[in-house]
Scaffold this motif. Structure first.
Motif, PDB file in Angstrom:
ATOM      1  N   GLU A 185     -27.796 -42.722  12.033  1.00 30.91           N
ATOM      2  CA  GLU A 185     -27.229 -42.370  10.732  1.00 30.91           C
ATOM      3  C   GLU A 185     -27.116 -40.853  10.546  1.00 30.91           C
ATOM      4  OE1 GLU A 185     -27.529 -46.166  11.013  1.00 30.91           O
ATOM      5  OE2 GLU A 185     -29.452 -45.166  11.086  1.00 30.91           O
ATOM      6  N   ILE A 186     -28.080 -40.086  11.053  1.00 30.17           N
ATOM      7  CA  ILE A 186     -28.079 -38.639  10.817  1.00 30.17           C
ATOM      8  C   ILE A 186     -26.805 -37.989  11.371  1.00 30.17           C
ATOM      9  CG2 ILE A 186     -29.239 -36.450  11.405  1.00 30.17           C
ATOM     10  CD1 ILE A 186     -31.005 -37.865   9.519  1.00 30.17           C
ATOM     11  N   GLY A 187     -26.485 -38.288  12.621  1.00 32.45           N
ATOM     12  CA  GLY A 187     -25.292 -37.698  13.236  1.00 32.45           C
ATOM     13  C   GLY A 187     -24.039 -38.086  12.476  1.00 32.45           C
ATOM     14  N   PHE A 188     -23.985 -39.322  12.014  1.00 32.85           N
ATOM     15  CA  PHE A 188     -22.811 -39.799  11.285  1.00 32.85           C
ATOM     16  C   PHE A 188     -22.697 -39.089   9.931  1.00 32.85           C
ATOM     17  CE2 PHE A 188     -20.568 -42.943   8.592  1.00 32.85           C
ATOM     18  CZ  PHE A 188     -19.399 -43.060   9.331  1.00 32.85           C
ATOM     19  N   ILE A 189     -23.826 -38.965   9.244  1.00 32.59           N
ATOM     20  CA  ILE A 189     -23.804 -38.291   7.932  1.00 32.59           C
ATOM     21  C   ILE A 189     -23.309 -36.857   8.105  1.00 32.59           C
ATOM     22  CG2 ILE A 189     -25.234 -37.457   6.011  1.00 32.59           C
ATOM     23  CD1 ILE A 189     -27.172 -39.825   6.680  1.00 32.59           C
ATOM     24  N   ASP A 190     -23.814 -36.167   9.136  1.00 27.47           N
ATOM     25  CA  ASP A 190     -23.406 -34.774   9.369  1.00 27.47           C
ATOM     26  C   ASP A 190     -21.887 -34.674   9.471  1.00 27.47           C
ATOM     27  OD1 ASP A 190     -26.053 -34.122   9.463  1.00 27.47           O
ATOM     28  OD2 ASP A 190     -26.129 -33.792  11.637  1.00 27.47           O
ATOM     29  N   PHE A 249     -20.421 -46.991   4.600  1.00 22.46           N
ATOM     30  CA  PHE A 249     -21.342 -45.848   4.562  1.00 22.46           C
ATOM     31  C   PHE A 249     -20.579 -44.551   4.306  1.00 22.46           C
ATOM     32  CE2 PHE A 249     -24.904 -43.508   7.098  1.00 22.46           C
ATOM     33  CZ  PHE A 249     -25.558 -43.210   5.912  1.00 22.46           C
ATOM     34  N   ALA A 250     -19.486 -44.356   5.042  1.00 23.82           N
ATOM     35  CA  ALA A 250     -18.698 -43.127   4.863  1.00 23.82           C
ATOM     36  C   ALA A 250     -18.226 -43.015   3.413  1.00 23.82           C
ATOM     37  CB  ALA A 250     -17.507 -43.126   5.820  1.00 23.82           C
ATOM     38  N   ALA A 251     -17.816 -44.140   2.844  1.00 23.91           N
ATOM     39  CA  ALA A 251     -17.287 -44.114   1.471  1.00 23.91           C
ATOM     40  C   ALA A 251     -18.364 -43.692   0.470  1.00 23.91           C
ATOM     41  CB  ALA A 251     -16.725 -45.489   1.113  1.00 23.91           C
ATOM     42  N   VAL A 252     -19.556 -44.270   0.586  1.00 27.29           N
ATOM     43  CA  VAL A 252     -20.588 -43.901  -0.411  1.00 27.29           C
ATOM     44  C   VAL A 252     -21.052 -42.460  -0.210  1.00 27.29           C
ATOM     45  CG1 VAL A 252     -21.349 -46.261  -0.911  1.00 27.29           C
ATOM     46  CG2 VAL A 252     -22.494 -44.972   0.893  1.00 27.29           C
ATOM     47  N   LEU A 253     -21.039 -41.994   1.036  1.00 32.80           N
ATOM     48  CA  LEU A 253     -21.401 -40.585   1.264  1.00 32.80           C
ATOM     49  C   LEU A 253     -20.393 -39.662   0.579  1.00 32.80           C
ATOM     50  CD1 LEU A 253     -22.455 -40.788   5.018  1.00 32.80           C
ATOM     51  CD2 LEU A 253     -23.966 -40.236   3.094  1.00 32.80           C
ATOM     52  N   VAL A 263     -19.529 -36.938   8.425  1.00 30.39           N
ATOM     53  CA  VAL A 263     -18.797 -37.329   7.207  1.00 30.39           C
ATOM     54  C   VAL A 263     -18.894 -36.227   6.161  1.00 30.39           C
ATOM     55  CG1 VAL A 263     -18.687 -38.986   5.304  1.00 30.39           C
ATOM     56  CG2 VAL A 263     -19.072 -39.795   7.637  1.00 30.39           C
ATOM     57  N   LEU A 264     -20.078 -35.610   6.049  1.00 29.03           N
ATOM     58  CA  LEU A 264     -20.249 -34.557   5.039  1.00 29.03           C
ATOM     59  C   LEU A 264     -19.771 -33.202   5.553  1.00 29.03           C
ATOM     60  CD1 LEU A 264     -23.757 -35.441   3.549  1.00 29.03           C
ATOM     61  CD2 LEU A 264     -21.507 -36.146   2.748  1.00 29.03           C
ATOM     62  N   ASP A 265     -19.449 -33.154   6.842  1.00 27.67           N
ATOM     63  CA  ASP A 265     -18.970 -31.928   7.475  1.00 27.67           C
ATOM     64  C   ASP A 265     -19.990 -30.793   7.312  1.00 27.67           C
ATOM     65  OD1 ASP A 265     -17.320 -30.347   8.900  1.00 27.67           O
ATOM     66  OD2 ASP A 265     -16.063 -29.741   7.208  1.00 27.67           O
ATOM     67  N   THR A 266     -21.207 -31.074   7.751  1.00 28.79           N
ATOM     68  CA  THR A 266     -22.263 -30.066   7.673  1.00 28.79           C
ATOM     69  C   THR A 266     -22.933 -29.940   9.034  1.00 28.79           C
ATOM     70  OG1 THR A 266     -24.368 -29.483   6.659  1.00 28.79           O
ATOM     71  CG2 THR A 266     -23.913 -31.818   6.832  1.00 28.79           C
ATOM     72  N   ASP A 267     -23.416 -28.735   9.346  1.00 31.13           N
ATOM     73  CA  ASP A 267     -24.208 -28.628  10.578  1.00 31.13           C
ATOM     74  C   ASP A 267     -25.686 -28.462  10.260  1.00 31.13           C
ATOM     75  OD1 ASP A 267     -24.015 -26.088   9.650  1.00 31.13           O
ATOM     76  OD2 ASP A 267     -22.748 -25.352  11.293  1.00 31.13           O
ATOM     77  N   ARG A 268     -26.047 -28.637   8.973  1.00 31.15           N
ATOM     78  CA  ARG A 268     -27.468 -28.594   8.623  1.00 31.15           C
ATOM     79  C   ARG A 268     -27.966 -30.040   8.492  1.00 31.15           C
ATOM     80  NH1 ARG A 268     -31.067 -28.219   4.046  1.00 31.15           N
ATOM     81  NH2 ARG A 268     -32.818 -26.886   4.644  1.00 31.15           N
ATOM     82  N   SER A 269     -28.418 -30.583   9.608  1.00 38.00           N
ATOM     83  CA  SER A 269     -28.833 -31.984   9.619  1.00 38.00           C
ATOM     84  C   SER A 269     -30.016 -32.239   8.717  1.00 38.00           C
ATOM     85  CB  SER A 269     -29.273 -32.383  11.028  1.00 38.00           C
ATOM     86  OG  SER A 269     -28.182 -32.596  11.835  1.00 38.00           O
ATOM     87  N   GLY A 270     -30.047 -33.437   8.144  1.00 36.36           N
ATOM     88  CA  GLY A 270     -31.233 -33.875   7.411  1.00 36.36           C
ATOM     89  C   GLY A 270     -32.212 -34.542   8.361  1.00 36.36           C
ATOM     90  N   ARG A 271     -33.247 -35.077   7.784  1.00 34.80           N
ATOM     91  CA  ARG A 271     -34.278 -35.777   8.572  1.00 34.80           C
ATOM     92  C   ARG A 271     -34.710 -37.036   7.824  1.00 34.80           C
ATOM     93  NH1 ARG A 271     -37.193 -31.868  11.727  1.00 34.80           N
ATOM     94  NH2 ARG A 271     -35.530 -30.759  12.802  1.00 34.80           N
ATOM     95  N   GLY A 289     -11.950 -39.682  12.307  1.00 33.30           N
ATOM     96  CA  GLY A 289     -12.150 -38.256  12.529  1.00 33.30           C
ATOM     97  C   GLY A 289     -13.605 -37.937  12.780  1.00 33.30           C
ATOM     98  N   ALA A 290     -14.467 -38.546  11.968  1.00 36.54           N
ATOM     99  CA  ALA A 290     -15.898 -38.282  12.121  1.00 36.54           C
ATOM    100  C   ALA A 290     -16.360 -38.724  13.497  1.00 36.54           C
ATOM    101  CB  ALA A 290     -16.679 -39.013  11.037  1.00 36.54           C
ATOM    102  N   GLN A 291     -15.894 -39.879  13.917  1.00 35.69           N
ATOM    103  CA  GLN A 291     -16.351 -40.386  15.209  1.00 35.69           C
ATOM    104  C   GLN A 291     -15.779 -39.566  16.356  1.00 35.69           C
ATOM    105  OE1 GLN A 291     -18.646 -42.675  15.838  1.00 35.69           O
ATOM    106  NE2 GLN A 291     -19.058 -42.597  13.658  1.00 35.69           N
ATOM    107  N   ALA A 292     -14.541 -39.137  16.202  1.00 31.37           N
ATOM    108  CA  ALA A 292     -13.956 -38.320  17.269  1.00 31.37           C
ATOM    109  C   ALA A 292     -14.752 -37.038  17.413  1.00 31.37           C
ATOM    110  CB  ALA A 292     -12.506 -38.013  16.945  1.00 31.37           C
ATOM    111  N   ALA A 293     -15.128 -36.457  16.254  1.00 27.13           N
ATOM    112  CA  ALA A 293     -15.901 -35.224  16.303  1.00 27.13           C
ATOM    113  C   ALA A 293     -17.241 -35.457  16.994  1.00 27.13           C
ATOM    114  CB  ALA A 293     -16.121 -34.707  14.894  1.00 27.13           C
ATOM    115  N   MET A 294     -17.846 -36.628  16.752  1.00 24.45           N
ATOM    116  CA  MET A 294     -19.143 -36.902  17.374  1.00 24.45           C
ATOM    117  C   MET A 294     -19.025 -36.983  18.883  1.00 24.45           C
ATOM    118  SD  MET A 294     -20.521 -39.738  14.751  1.00 24.45           S
ATOM    119  CE  MET A 294     -22.023 -40.123  15.618  1.00 24.45           C
ATOM    120  N   ALA A 295     -17.878 -37.452  19.343  1.00 31.37           N
ATOM    121  CA  ALA A 295     -17.729 -37.651  20.779  1.00 31.37           C
ATOM    122  C   ALA A 295     -17.488 -36.345  21.519  1.00 31.37           C
ATOM    123  CB  ALA A 295     -16.576 -38.618  21.026  1.00 31.37           C
ATOM    124  N   GLU A 296     -17.117 -35.289  20.772  1.00 29.33           N
ATOM    125  CA  GLU A 296     -16.771 -34.029  21.440  1.00 29.33           C
ATOM    126  C   GLU A 296     -18.002 -33.380  22.054  1.00 29.33           C
ATOM    127  OE1 GLU A 296     -14.867 -31.864  18.306  1.00 29.33           O
ATOM    128  OE2 GLU A 296     -13.096 -33.138  18.453  1.00 29.33           O
TER     129      GLU A 296
END
Ligand SMILES: NC(=O)C1=CN([C@@H]2O[C@H](COP(=O)(O)OP(=O)(O)OC[C@H]3O[C@@H](n4cnc5c(N)ncnc54)[C@H](O)[C@@H]3O)[C@@H](O)[C@H]2O)C=CC1
Ligand SMILES: NCC(=O)COP(=O)(O)O
Length: 348
Positions: free
Chosen positions: A130-135, A95-99, A137-145, A341-348
């Motif tokens: 998926e939403i939190g993960f996409i945010d 998923f991270a790769a295709v994003l 990986v894409l390094d954005t704080d504007r979440s999608g829906r 990195g993405a997962q570590a950021a999610m855990a913060e």
């Protein structure tokens, strides 16, 4: 296209889709494990002849369908029909790769065959959805829906993958208004301008004059009024047991529901075999079938392709409607890096 959870129906649906004539004119970069795709083809009873390219060839790809083999979950280690940290980790990597391909402007749309959120959480305990993960990986704080899409009606949600016990406390005028705006924008961008949006009530009979609940009067009604004042064609709150009846009779193009299953039950009853989940708000469409990993039928060749095919067609249609995006540099390690990195950021 990211190959979904290897223990579910994702591999066979990916293989069946790639063999389907409806996709023959699309350029598809498939990311996953070659042995898993081969297993899926065998379960689906199709033959695939997909050129395998290496990660550094992406960017100057031949047209047609190609596979980037990440070799991340050998098929002979997969137990079909259950969650596992290994299949979850491979799903996250695919998923991270295709994003990243889409972020770089190499892919115009992202698709995945079903992921299993339990497997993903086993792999990465911070994983929610998926939403939190996409945010991350894409390094954005504007979440999608997420939107659930049938040709005749779309369903948008104010809350999504949260416990039901938290729904009422998460509702606010701003949040509902944000969902109305995104629904209006997304459907307009999808070629359905000025969509008529029916807004579901939270409580039975929209609270019935404050007899059972006040959220409909105090939160949903003002949010709808604010949306209307901005030019959005919204109506509500409408009792949720009839809002979809009114939509399919032609009154609404979309229904905004307050929580996941308030919309999903109606949508899946209307079109389980063609329902698509669209994740919008990131500048490119992300699509997947609305159904999940179907562990009870994994590997049996019984998985229906309908919803997966509709997801692919919707992704292609939306990508074609959107203007070309600027290309950005693709990191050399796009296929492997960053999940930690993405997962570590999610855990913060
Ligand atoms: N596209 C995606 O990535 C989605 C993933 N999920 C995930 O899937 C996992 C399992 O979810 P469940 O709630 O059990 O729902 P599910 O959709 O996997 O299964 C529900 C029932 O529908 C049947 N079914 C599903 N897809 C089918 C198909 N293509 N053909 C024939 N029958 C089919 C299954 O056999 C099962 O009886 C969860 O981890 C969930 O988060 C759920 C929805 C979408
Ligand atoms: N994995 C994608 C996903 O779960 C979307 O499904 P849903 O929230 O629309 O049920």
């Amino acid at each position: 296209m990211a190959i979904g959870d290897a223990g579910g129906v994702g591999p066979e649906l990916a293989a069946k889709l790639l063999a389907d004539p409806a996709l023959k004119d699309q350029d598809v970069v498939v990311v996953g494990d070659a042995s898993v795709l081969k297993m899926g083809a065998s379960h689906a009873g199709v033959t695939l002849d997909l050129p395998v390219v290496s990660a550094d060839q992406v960017g100057s790809l031949p047209s047609g369908h190609v596979l980037v083999d990440l070799g991340n979950i050998p098929a002979d280690t997969v137990t079909l029909g259950g969650s596992s940290p290994e299949t979850g980790a491979a799903s996250l990597q695919n998923f991270a790769a295709v994003l990243r391909l889409a972020k770089a402007g190499i892919a115009d749309a992202v698709m995945f065959t079903p992921f299993n959120k339990h497997s993903m959480r086993l792999a990465r305990p911070a994983y929610v959805d998926e939403i939190g993960f996409i945010d991350r990986v894409l390094d954005t704080d504007r979440s999608g829906r997420e939107f659930n899409v049938l040709e005749e009606v779309w369903n948008a949600r104010v809350t999504s993958h949260i416990p039901l016990s938290e729904v009422a406390s998460k509702m606010s005028v701003e949040r509902i208004l944000g969902s109305l705006r995104l629904t209006h924008e997304t459907m307009t961008g999808a070629g359905k301008p000025n969509p008529r949006i029916g807004v579901a009530a939270l409580n039975p009979h929209a609270g019935d004059g404050r007899n059972f609940g006040t959220e409909d009067d105090d939160i949903i009604a003002p949010a709808v009024a604010a949306g209307v004042a901005e030019g959005i064609d919204a109506k509500g709150p409408i009792p949720s047991d009839t809002v979809f009846v009114r939509a399919v009779r032609g009154e609404f193009d979309a229904v905004l529901t307050m929580y996941h299953d308030q919309g999903q039950i109606a949508m899946k009853l209307m079109g389980f075999d063609r329902g698509v989940t669209l994740i919008a708000g990131y500048g490119f469409p992300i699509v997947t079938p609305a159904h999940g990993t179907a562990f009870d039928i994994a590997g049996k060749g019984r998985a229906d392709l309908g919803a997966t095919l509709q997801a692919a067609l919707l992704g292609a249609r939306l990508a074609a409607l959107n203007p070309a995006r600027d290309r950005q540099p693709l990191p050399a390690d796009w296929a492997t890096a960053g999940v930690e990195g993405a997962q570590a950021a999610m855990a913060e």
